[in-house]
Design a protein around this motif. Sequence first.
Motif, PDB file in Angstrom:
ATOM      1  N   THR A   1      30.471 -36.959  86.223  1.00 46.08           N
ATOM      2  CA  THR A   1      30.558 -36.994  84.770  1.00 46.08           C
ATOM      3  C   THR A   1      31.776 -37.795  84.329  1.00 46.08           C
ATOM      4  O   THR A   1      32.789 -37.863  85.030  1.00 46.08           O
ATOM      5  CB  THR A   1      30.644 -35.571  84.194  1.00 46.08           C
ATOM      6  N   GLY A   2      31.667 -38.384  83.161  1.00 42.05           N
ATOM      7  CA  GLY A   2      32.776 -39.151  82.608  1.00 42.05           C
ATOM      8  C   GLY A   2      32.263 -40.255  81.708  1.00 42.05           C
ATOM      9  O   GLY A   2      31.109 -40.683  81.817  1.00 42.05           O
ATOM     10  N   HIS A   3      33.097 -40.690  80.784  1.00 42.38           N
ATOM     11  CA  HIS A   3      32.767 -41.808  79.909  1.00 42.38           C
ATOM     12  C   HIS A   3      33.629 -43.003  80.286  1.00 42.38           C
ATOM     13  O   HIS A   3      34.836 -42.865  80.502  1.00 42.38           O
ATOM     14  CB  HIS A   3      33.015 -41.436  78.449  1.00 42.38           C
TER      15      HIS A   3
ATOM     16  N   ASP B   1      37.175 -51.285  89.471  1.00 44.15           N
ATOM     17  CA  ASP B   1      37.951 -50.417  90.357  1.00 44.15           C
ATOM     18  C   ASP B   1      37.998 -48.984  89.860  1.00 44.15           C
ATOM     19  O   ASP B   1      37.932 -48.029  90.657  1.00 44.15           O
ATOM     20  CB  ASP B   1      39.372 -50.963  90.522  1.00 44.15           C
ATOM     21  N   THR B   2      38.144 -48.798  88.556  1.00 44.04           N
ATOM     22  CA  THR B   2      38.231 -47.443  87.999  1.00 44.04           C
ATOM     23  C   THR B   2      36.961 -46.656  88.294  1.00 44.04           C
ATOM     24  O   THR B   2      37.015 -45.475  88.686  1.00 44.04           O
ATOM     25  CB  THR B   2      38.459 -47.496  86.478  1.00 44.04           C
ATOM     26  N   VAL B   3      35.809 -47.312  88.124  1.00 41.77           N
ATOM     27  CA  VAL B   3      34.527 -46.636  88.360  1.00 41.77           C
ATOM     28  C   VAL B   3      34.357 -46.337  89.849  1.00 41.77           C
ATOM     29  O   VAL B   3      33.939 -45.233  90.229  1.00 41.77           O
ATOM     30  CB  VAL B   3      33.372 -47.505  87.852  1.00 41.77           C
ATOM     31  N   GLU B   4      34.694 -47.299  90.696  1.00 44.67           N
ATOM     32  CA  GLU B   4      34.548 -47.100  92.132  1.00 44.67           C
ATOM     33  C   GLU B   4      35.479 -46.004  92.640  1.00 44.67           C
ATOM     34  O   GLU B   4      35.072 -45.166  93.467  1.00 44.67           O
ATOM     35  CB  GLU B   4      34.809 -48.413  92.862  1.00 44.67           C
TER      36      GLU B   4
ATOM     37  N   SER C   1      37.393 -41.557  80.596  1.00 44.35           N
ATOM     38  CA  SER C   1      37.785 -40.350  79.872  1.00 44.35           C
ATOM     39  C   SER C   1      36.863 -39.218  80.306  1.00 44.35           C
ATOM     40  O   SER C   1      35.692 -39.431  80.626  1.00 44.35           O
ATOM     41  CB  SER C   1      37.695 -40.561  78.356  1.00 44.35           C
ATOM     42  N   LYS C   2      37.407 -37.982  80.326  1.00 44.95           N
ATOM     43  CA  LYS C   2      36.633 -36.833  80.780  1.00 44.95           C
ATOM     44  C   LYS C   2      35.484 -36.543  79.816  1.00 44.95           C
ATOM     45  O   LYS C   2      35.600 -36.721  78.608  1.00 44.95           O
ATOM     46  CB  LYS C   2      37.539 -35.599  80.898  1.00 44.95           C
TER      47      LYS C   2
END
Length: 473
Positions: free
Chosen positions: A149-151, A100-103, A162-163
């Motif tokens: 972008t992001g990790h 969910d976080t990625v989507e 995380s940014k």
Amino acid sequence: MKRTRILALIPMLMTAGMMLFSCGDEDPADDNNHDNGNKEEEPITPVDPNSKEALKPSQQKERMQKISKEFMDMVPAYDFEDIADLYMYVADEYEDYEWDTVEDWAEDIYDATLKATGNNYKETEKDYGYTYNYFYTEYTNLILASNFTGHFTAKRGEWVYSKANDIQFIFTDKLGKECVLKLTTSGNVKKVHAACIEDWTDYDWEDYVSNEYIDRTELTIGVPEHIVVTLTQGGNQVVKTSVDIDLAAISGEEFDVSKNALTFNSTTELNNGYTFEVKNVAYNGNVKASATMNMKKQGTTLLSFAFAADLKDIPSCNVSAFSHDFDIDDYETDNTTAKDAFVKLDVLGKMQIQGSITDVHKYADYLEKADDNDDNEQNFKSYLNHANSLSDINLFYDNTATKQASVKWEAFVDEQWNGYTYWTAEPVLLFFDGSSYSTFSAFFDEDDFEEIIDLFEELADRYANLVDEEIDW
């Protein structure tokens, strides 16, 4: 069962290159034969063998068996055990992780770049007393890799964001070593109108009237000049894929397949010494298409593949048209063809199969017409002869120009029924030792090639076992 996106990326990096073969350095050819200095990606100019050079069918079977066995010995399944072990662990361990976080992250970026054009309109259709209304709201969107972008770190069943100024997926292997899947881009960015996307957002129905509400988005993609995808394990590189794309010849933001051009190169390096290259891929509408590809191990070329063709009479059509209500019948393609098409496959620099077709469209038409006349011997054979006249397919050894066999279509009786005779076409090998020809089924007899077939099936089973799969022979 649902697989996470990261699982799809890992085998993609491993296997995409494995399906593509190209040219590489080879040992010098035998000076006793007609060595014309061909490189793997260049056509060989065939020369008929003299009586001393011509190999008998039995000699060629032996040569093919030896080359096939040598190739399989050079690519044992255990070369990929460590990579497969990592993949299988990741597949099992992270299969049910929450995405969910990625989507949400991807949707937020997409929505932030979505722009309404202000063009809203309605289309209406009537049928048997029913009214169908379609309400459209138009948008545009420019997708740039630099926006994404992001990790994302695997923690307690989910991917924690995380940014960052690049994109990475971070997880651990079965020994707790940190693994990082990373994508970076660089160089100039070329904007390409790629697709029209329709999204049905709402619907209502009342009193024989249907109302559908549709968002229509014209999607443009920023294609970067350079793309690098890497997978590391404990700080050591496992896979690296480098892609270089040149779209300098594009006009505006539309890529017209009839007149625009692109070039493409990619290299995939594995930590087990294998390298897969796709080199000098070039497309120029109504001019030419070509590519060379290879598979290497520790710098030694195992398989090479090359092709080229002159493109003719491709109708004007933008790539973006393919995504929405595309119908090939809307375009004039009756004369579209590839001329002087050339394909060459090289195995270990020891066996080469080269084919050329002067006109691909006509060649395919003749074979289709032969099939349509399978109950008329004269017409059937005539169309096969026309097809054969357009092709030149030959077998060589050791990168010499001496052709040891040619491939042609031959007519054979398929069946006789109710007073009619039906014909079928089979490829045959024509030899130069006076032994006439052999059908493929007869030459590649299972008994003669039993050892090679068994070795291949055993090798394939071992590869399948690496990822807990089973092949049903």
